[in-house]
Scaffold this motif. Structure first.
Motif, PDB file in Angstrom:
ATOM      1  N   VAL A  63       1.009  -1.127   0.002  1.00 48.64           N
ATOM      2  CA  VAL A  63      -0.126  -0.118  -0.076  1.00 48.64           C
ATOM      3  C   VAL A  63       0.744   1.390   0.015  1.00 48.64           C
ATOM      4  O   VAL A  63       0.665   2.297  -0.787  1.00 48.64           O
ATOM      5  N   ALA A  64       1.924   1.387   0.793  1.00 50.23           N
ATOM      6  CA  ALA A  64       2.829   2.364   0.856  1.00 50.23           C
ATOM      7  C   ALA A  64       3.515   2.594  -0.719  1.00 50.23           C
ATOM      8  O   ALA A  64       3.912   3.705  -1.057  1.00 50.23           O
ATOM      9  N   GLU A  65       3.921   1.414  -1.145  1.00 52.07           N
ATOM     10  CA  GLU A  65       4.453   1.531  -2.533  1.00 52.07           C
ATOM     11  C   GLU A  65       3.453   2.066  -3.568  1.00 52.07           C
ATOM     12  O   GLU A  65       3.962   2.780  -4.370  1.00 52.07           O
ATOM     13  N   MET A  66       2.260   1.665  -3.292  1.00 54.46           N
ATOM     14  CA  MET A  66       1.305   2.300  -4.161  1.00 54.46           C
ATOM     15  C   MET A  66       1.198   3.726  -4.177  1.00 54.46           C
ATOM     16  O   MET A  66       0.884   4.429  -5.099  1.00 54.46           O
ATOM     17  N   LYS A  67       1.000   4.367  -2.770  1.00 57.12           N
ATOM     18  CA  LYS A  67       1.065   5.568  -2.646  1.00 57.12           C
ATOM     19  C   LYS A  67       2.045   6.465  -3.102  1.00 57.12           C
ATOM     20  O   LYS A  67       1.957   7.179  -3.636  1.00 57.12           O
ATOM     21  N   ALA A  68       3.206   5.894  -3.028  1.00 55.82           N
ATOM     22  CA  ALA A  68       4.436   6.500  -3.544  1.00 55.82           C
ATOM     23  C   ALA A  68       4.392   6.649  -5.032  1.00 55.82           C
ATOM     24  O   ALA A  68       4.806   7.483  -5.569  1.00 55.82           O
ATOM     25  N   ALA A  69       4.124   5.515  -5.539  1.00 50.86           N
ATOM     26  CA  ALA A  69       3.980   5.522  -7.110  1.00 50.86           C
ATOM     27  C   ALA A  69       3.021   6.620  -7.464  1.00 50.86           C
ATOM     28  O   ALA A  69       3.166   7.419  -8.583  1.00 50.86           O
ATOM     29  N   ILE A  70       1.751   6.643  -6.790  1.00 49.10           N
ATOM     30  CA  ILE A  70       0.898   7.722  -7.319  1.00 49.10           C
ATOM     31  C   ILE A  70       1.361   8.965  -7.219  1.00 49.10           C
ATOM     32  O   ILE A  70       1.179   9.861  -8.035  1.00 49.10           O
ATOM     33  N   SER A  71       2.125   9.324  -5.822  1.00 47.67           N
ATOM     34  CA  SER A  71       2.854  10.662  -5.905  1.00 47.67           C
ATOM     35  C   SER A  71       3.649  10.883  -6.965  1.00 47.67           C
ATOM     36  O   SER A  71       3.759  12.065  -7.589  1.00 47.67           O
ATOM     37  N   ARG A  72       4.559   9.916  -7.581  1.00 45.86           N
ATOM     38  CA  ARG A  72       5.436  10.109  -8.551  1.00 45.86           C
ATOM     39  C   ARG A  72       4.690  10.493  -9.717  1.00 45.86           C
ATOM     40  O   ARG A  72       5.037  11.190 -10.513  1.00 45.86           O
ATOM     41  N   LYS A  73       3.739   9.652 -10.265  1.00 45.80           N
ATOM     42  CA  LYS A  73       2.962   9.777 -11.396  1.00 45.80           C
ATOM     43  C   LYS A  73       2.247  11.472 -11.341  1.00 45.80           C
ATOM     44  O   LYS A  73       2.406  12.063 -12.497  1.00 45.80           O
ATOM     45  N   GLU A  74       1.930  11.950 -10.330  1.00 44.92           N
ATOM     46  CA  GLU A  74       1.290  13.182 -10.087  1.00 44.92           C
ATOM     47  C   GLU A  74       2.366  14.017 -10.251  1.00 44.92           C
ATOM     48  O   GLU A  74       2.235  15.046 -11.148  1.00 44.92           O
ATOM     49  N   SER A  75       3.469  13.654  -9.962  1.00 41.33           N
ATOM     50  CA  SER A  75       4.809  14.761 -10.225  1.00 41.33           C
ATOM     51  C   SER A  75       5.194  15.004 -11.468  1.00 41.33           C
ATOM     52  O   SER A  75       5.429  15.821 -12.251  1.00 41.33           O
ATOM     53  N   ASP A  76       5.030  13.733 -12.181  1.00 44.86           N
ATOM     54  CA  ASP A  76       5.607  13.549 -13.491  1.00 44.86           C
ATOM     55  C   ASP A  76       4.396  14.055 -14.589  1.00 44.86           C
ATOM     56  O   ASP A  76       4.856  14.931 -15.386  1.00 44.86           O
ATOM     57  N   ILE A  77       3.394  14.250 -14.036  1.00 44.31           N
ATOM     58  CA  ILE A  77       2.045  14.823 -14.979  1.00 44.31           C
ATOM     59  C   ILE A  77       2.244  16.337 -14.700  1.00 44.31           C
ATOM     60  O   ILE A  77       2.205  17.096 -15.827  1.00 44.31           O
ATOM     61  N   ALA A  78       2.574  16.738 -13.439  1.00 41.68           N
ATOM     62  CA  ALA A  78       2.776  18.316 -13.476  1.00 41.68           C
ATOM     63  C   ALA A  78       3.965  18.739 -14.274  1.00 41.68           C
ATOM     64  O   ALA A  78       3.696  19.876 -14.741  1.00 41.68           O
ATOM     65  N   ALA A  79       4.953  18.113 -13.974  1.00 43.18           N
ATOM     66  CA  ALA A  79       6.251  18.606 -14.990  1.00 43.18           C
ATOM     67  C   ALA A  79       5.892  18.528 -16.468  1.00 43.18           C
ATOM     68  O   ALA A  79       6.288  19.694 -17.098  1.00 43.18           O
ATOM     69  N   ILE A  80       4.950  17.452 -16.869  1.00 42.64           N
ATOM     70  CA  ILE A  80       4.725  17.440 -18.324  1.00 42.64           C
ATOM     71  C   ILE A  80       3.925  18.596 -18.434  1.00 42.64           C
ATOM     72  O   ILE A  80       4.036  19.463 -19.646  1.00 42.64           O
ATOM     73  N   LYS A  81       2.696  19.083 -17.879  1.00 47.72           N
ATOM     74  CA  LYS A  81       2.065  20.146 -17.889  1.00 47.72           C
ATOM     75  C   LYS A  81       2.949  21.400 -17.921  1.00 47.72           C
ATOM     76  O   LYS A  81       2.689  22.536 -18.687  1.00 47.72           O
TER      77      LYS A  81
END
Length: 170
Positions: free
Chosen positions: A143-161
């Motif tokens: 669950v912690a790994e999933m939460k960290a992966a979601i956080s990284r994806k959100e960060s990646d999306i913000a960088a692309i935007k």
């Protein structure tokens, strides 16, 4: 300043071997003003005293390896100023910007789809338990790994935007 430090570190690295070889031969190592090291093979005791050098009797010398200086011809900076005759045609630049925008939009769409799947699997912090997770700690770790992966994806999306916002509108 960088060259000075590199030179100093290279000198200290070379001098690191002197105390060992000098002490094996019975020579004295001197520390002169300006952190210059020399041995009695290079300088006499009177010269060392006259220059303000002090003998090092068994004192350890610490050597820190630094980056090696680059050799060869320097590569011109890609982001530096360009000569006037090297300007890009405005139509060609618009085409490049359009290609960049299209690539970034494709990446953004892929990343948003991956984020949606991760959030679906995460299930608001309560994902389905798997058969190999009899140990509750394994489940919590996943669950912690999933939460960290979601956080990284959100960060990646913000960088692309952010990158998309830097491009001129199509």
């Amino acid at each position: 300043m960088h060259r000075f430090l590199s030179s100093l570190l290279a000198l200290l690295a070379a001098l690191a071997l002197w105390p060992v070889s000098a002490s094996a031969q019975g020579a004295t190592v001197y520390r002169c003003p300006g952190n210059v090291y020399t041995s009695s093979a290079d300088i006499s005791a009177k010269e060392a005293e006259a220059k303000g050098c002090k003998p090092l009797d068994g004192a350890p010398i610490t050597v820190i390896q630094g980056p090696r200086p680059r050799t060869g011809t320097p590569v011109p900076a890609a982001s530096g100023p360009r000569p006037a005759d090297a300007k890009v045609d405005p139509a060609q630049q618009r085409a490049r910007d359009g290609d960049a925008r299209r690539i970034l939009e494709t990446e953004l769409k892929k990343e948003e789809e991956k984020l949606a799947q991760l959030q679906k699997d995460y299930n608001n912090g309560e994902p389905e338990r798997r058969g190999d997770e009899r140990n509750y700690q394994k489940y919590l770790d996943r669950v912690a790994e999933m939460k960290a992966a979601i956080s990284r994806k959100e960060s990646d999306i913000a960088a692309i935007k952010r990158e998309l916002s830097k491009l001129p509108p199509s």
